[in-house]
Design a protein around this motif. Sequence first.
Motif, short mmCIF file in Angstrom:
data_model
loop_
_atom_site.label_atom_id
_atom_site.label_comp_id
_atom_site.label_asym_id
_atom_site.label_seq_id
_atom_site.Cartn_x
_atom_site.Cartn_y
_atom_site.Cartn_z
N LEU A 1 0.83 -1.20 0.00
CA LEU A 1 0.00 0.00 0.00
C LEU A 1 0.87 1.26 0.00
CD1 LEU A 1 -2.85 1.33 0.40
CD2 LEU A 1 -2.30 1.34 2.86
N VAL A 2 1.82 1.29 0.92
CA VAL A 2 2.65 2.48 1.07
C VAL A 2 3.54 2.68 -0.17
CG1 VAL A 2 4.59 3.46 2.39
CG2 VAL A 2 2.60 2.48 3.58
N TYR A 3 4.10 1.58 -0.65
CA TYR A 3 4.98 1.69 -1.81
C TYR A 3 4.19 2.16 -3.04
CZ TYR A 3 8.85 0.45 -4.91
OH TYR A 3 9.88 0.49 -5.81
N THR A 4 2.98 1.62 -3.20
CA THR A 4 2.14 1.96 -4.35
C THR A 4 1.67 3.41 -4.28
OG1 THR A 4 1.38 -0.34 -4.37
CG2 THR A 4 0.11 1.23 -5.67
N LEU A 5 1.23 3.83 -3.10
CA LEU A 5 0.80 5.23 -2.95
C LEU A 5 1.97 6.18 -3.20
CD1 LEU A 5 -1.49 5.04 0.23
CD2 LEU A 5 -2.22 5.42 -2.16
N ALA A 6 3.17 5.76 -2.73
CA ALA A 6 4.35 6.62 -2.95
C ALA A 6 4.61 6.79 -4.44
CB ALA A 6 5.56 6.00 -2.25
N LYS A 7 4.48 5.70 -5.19
CA LYS A 7 4.68 5.79 -6.64
C LYS A 7 3.59 6.65 -7.28
CE LYS A 7 8.35 3.26 -6.99
NZ LYS A 7 9.62 3.94 -7.24
N LEU A 8 2.37 6.48 -6.80
CA LEU A 8 1.25 7.25 -7.35
C LEU A 8 1.47 8.75 -7.15
CD1 LEU A 8 -1.69 6.91 -8.58
CD2 LEU A 8 -2.51 7.20 -6.23
N TYR A 9 1.93 9.12 -5.95
CA TYR A 9 2.10 10.54 -5.61
C TYR A 9 3.50 11.05 -5.96
CZ TYR A 9 -2.36 10.64 -3.11
OH TYR A 9 -3.68 10.61 -2.80
N GLY A 10 4.34 10.16 -6.51
CA GLY A 10 5.69 10.60 -6.86
C GLY A 10 6.56 10.91 -5.65
N VAL A 11 6.28 10.22 -4.54
CA VAL A 11 7.05 10.45 -3.32
C VAL A 11 8.22 9.49 -3.26
CG1 VAL A 11 6.94 10.19 -0.82
CG2 VAL A 11 5.08 11.36 -2.04
#
Lengths: 417, 417
Positions: free
Chosen positions: B151-161
């Motif tokens: 979840l965290v890794y995917t959201l980070a990729k989504l938000y460019g973090v």
Amino acid sequence: MSNENETLSVAFSQVSGNFRGQEMKKVTCTAPVNIAVIKYWGKQNEELILPINSSLSVTLHQDQLKTTTSAAASREFTEDRIWLNGKEENISHPRLQSCLREIRRLARKRRNEEGDENVSRILNDKVHICSVNNFPTAAGLASSAAGYACLVYTLAKLYGVEGELSEIARQGSGSACRSMYGGFVQWVMGERDDGKDSLAKQVEPESHWPELRVLILVATAEKKHVGSTAGMQTSVETSPLLKLRADLVVPERMEAMIESIRKKDFKAFGELTMKDSNQFHATCLDTYPPIFYLNSVSQRVISVVHQYNTYYGQTKVAYSFDAGPNAVIFMLEPTVNEFVEVVKHCFPPESNGDTYLKGLPVGSAVLSEGLQSIVASDPNPGGVRYIIYTKPGPGPTLSQDLTLDLLDADGLPLQCA
Amino acid sequence: MSNENETLSVAFSQVSGNFRGQEMKKVTCTAPVNIAVIKYWGKQNEELILPINSSLSVTLHQDQLKTTTSAAASREFTEDRIWLNGKEENISHPRLQSCLREIRRLARKRRNEEGDENVSRILNDKVHICSVNNFPTAAGLASSAAGYACLVYTLAKLYGVEGELSEIARQGSGSACRSMYGGFVQWVMGERDDGKDSLAKQVEPESHWPELRVLILVATAEKKHVGSTAGMQTSVETSPLLKLRADLVVPERMEAMIESIRKKDFKAFGELTMKDSNQFHATCLDTYPPIFYLNSVSQRVISVVHQYNTYYGQTKVAYSFDAGPNAVIFMLEPTVNEFVEVVKHCFPPESNGDTYLKGLPVGSAVLSEGLQSIVASDPNPGGVRYIIYTKPGPGPTLSQDLTLDLLDADGLPLQCA
């Protein structure tokens, strides 16, 4: 055998026959089992049996569980001999020798101080010892505590030795020192290297808490278990938690347990009893390789006890497990009938309905719907082989009952297995 | 619904259709399961998920066990939504919210620092998240670590973090922070009250010890178990040994474990792995009421592992158990075929001979007579439901494989259970 020896042997036999009444001194004593509520597990001195922590136990009543030992001394005996549960055993076992040696040492000391003629004579004699348990060894109840307590107490009576005997019993089997007293008994670990202050002391006699009752649920063992002597040695060598428990947890638990007994506070007594049983088994699991004494029956008993207490919103029953799967359950008298019914529901008797309940008489009880729902799930027939119902009891006693005598007029066992 | 609203809805749908390519950003990532060899059990801060001790784990290969998560952001979405294993879940769960909030906070920070237009736009959008495991939740394998890491890794990729994400994964599920890296990973407990230094760090990548292999023996559960969140909380509150373990045992074990991995010393690695698993379960037993995760199948596996090692006179296999009865067995590649045969003898497949072995291919082996005598006694058919054969693997990855995508062009799950 030469003729000379043969003649001598016959002559000696005749002499001994003539003086048999004078020649053989014989006593019979009984001693109780004890159940630790603050557990002993681990020695810091293997030879002297000095423990890594103090412990505390409840002595169980001898009407249900006891060892009986007869000991005789005679100039006719050619060697020290011992029979345990009908079978002759090698008396050169170091722990048996420790007890014999220490009692004889105290007897010599008394002779030297008081010049007692009888003691002087008996010290030259060999002894015959015969010991039986009134409960099956196979039941997995720690019999060595009662056994060594009875041995030491009986030998002390035989040799006319008095005073502090728990230090000697300790050298037979550590927990035996606690069986030297009735009621509630602590084994103070002591501080001396020679073990002279590693002694049992009565906290309160059995009469102090007359409502306390004990059920022993003899569980069906699934496999052979690691013996306690070997087990605790491995634990001392490999379990980091055992050392931390002994040093940092047990001292305050000893104080709390003594206080709970003095106050007859069953909640405090029961909860600490359960926690300490669990912690002992935790240190077994922290041993490498791990030791498992609790089996699926034990786990179910633990679960049922907690469910029962939760149902009532108070600690009414408390379990304790030693180095095996059998459960010892403490409770107050008014709880007994109902809790026995709970156990019967969870672990129905298989073919032994008439011998499932042993010991004190148990009354009938009808379970409420709430309790029935706790016990309804997943009954385990035969998981508990039988229940022994007992209570706290007195320490070792000298028997006046001649029918308990285990040695015949020749100093040989009356019954052999 | 009024006519006015209906018209609006149709119009909006058309607009979004026209701009769909621009409107919805979507990424799909995968993340691994990890198995702790120095166990995490107990939080000192429930909200931030700060542990009472550091821990260390092996990341397992995603070819066998992984979570896949797709996340999409779109101005058309009216609310944040999440689907887990085909079922929509309530996204207001505090731990999900922690992860979302923290990732968005990092995204805002980046927007403010770098003025990234894309980030700025997506921060106004709601997200849809869809996540599936490629292994049954019922298998009892801790899925929350892989799930929150993904979840965290995917959201980070989504938000460019970019940057340190393990601190955020930790706030989803403690052990998830360790799934943010491949190979051998420690979770350093940290010292700060705000948890900023409670982070995962890679000790060595999976390529460091290419011979290491892992078997997961999925055991038949006899009953439901206490969940790990509730269990560790009770342990922290009631187990004296857990605190002593965390403070006095784990620090030196962390050092020893890191050294064993750096040196690829299987004996040291395996023995410490077994000891730490046992100590974790010991603290569960020291919990009040006690928690049992090891059942009779687990105990049998433990016994067989020790017998196998004793047979060879060396530590060739090592077990570890988490909050359930499944065994994770570590070994080096040359041992696998034979040990699988041992397991098959002890726990013969019932009706699933063809699906008993999953994962990497296992070769055949013939057991020596000595080994046969170890495994001959008391086979337990069905005790192990199946075996998953895997090895250490890499951390989370951004998927380029469009077939793994879990959300359709409207941002809704492609498959629902």
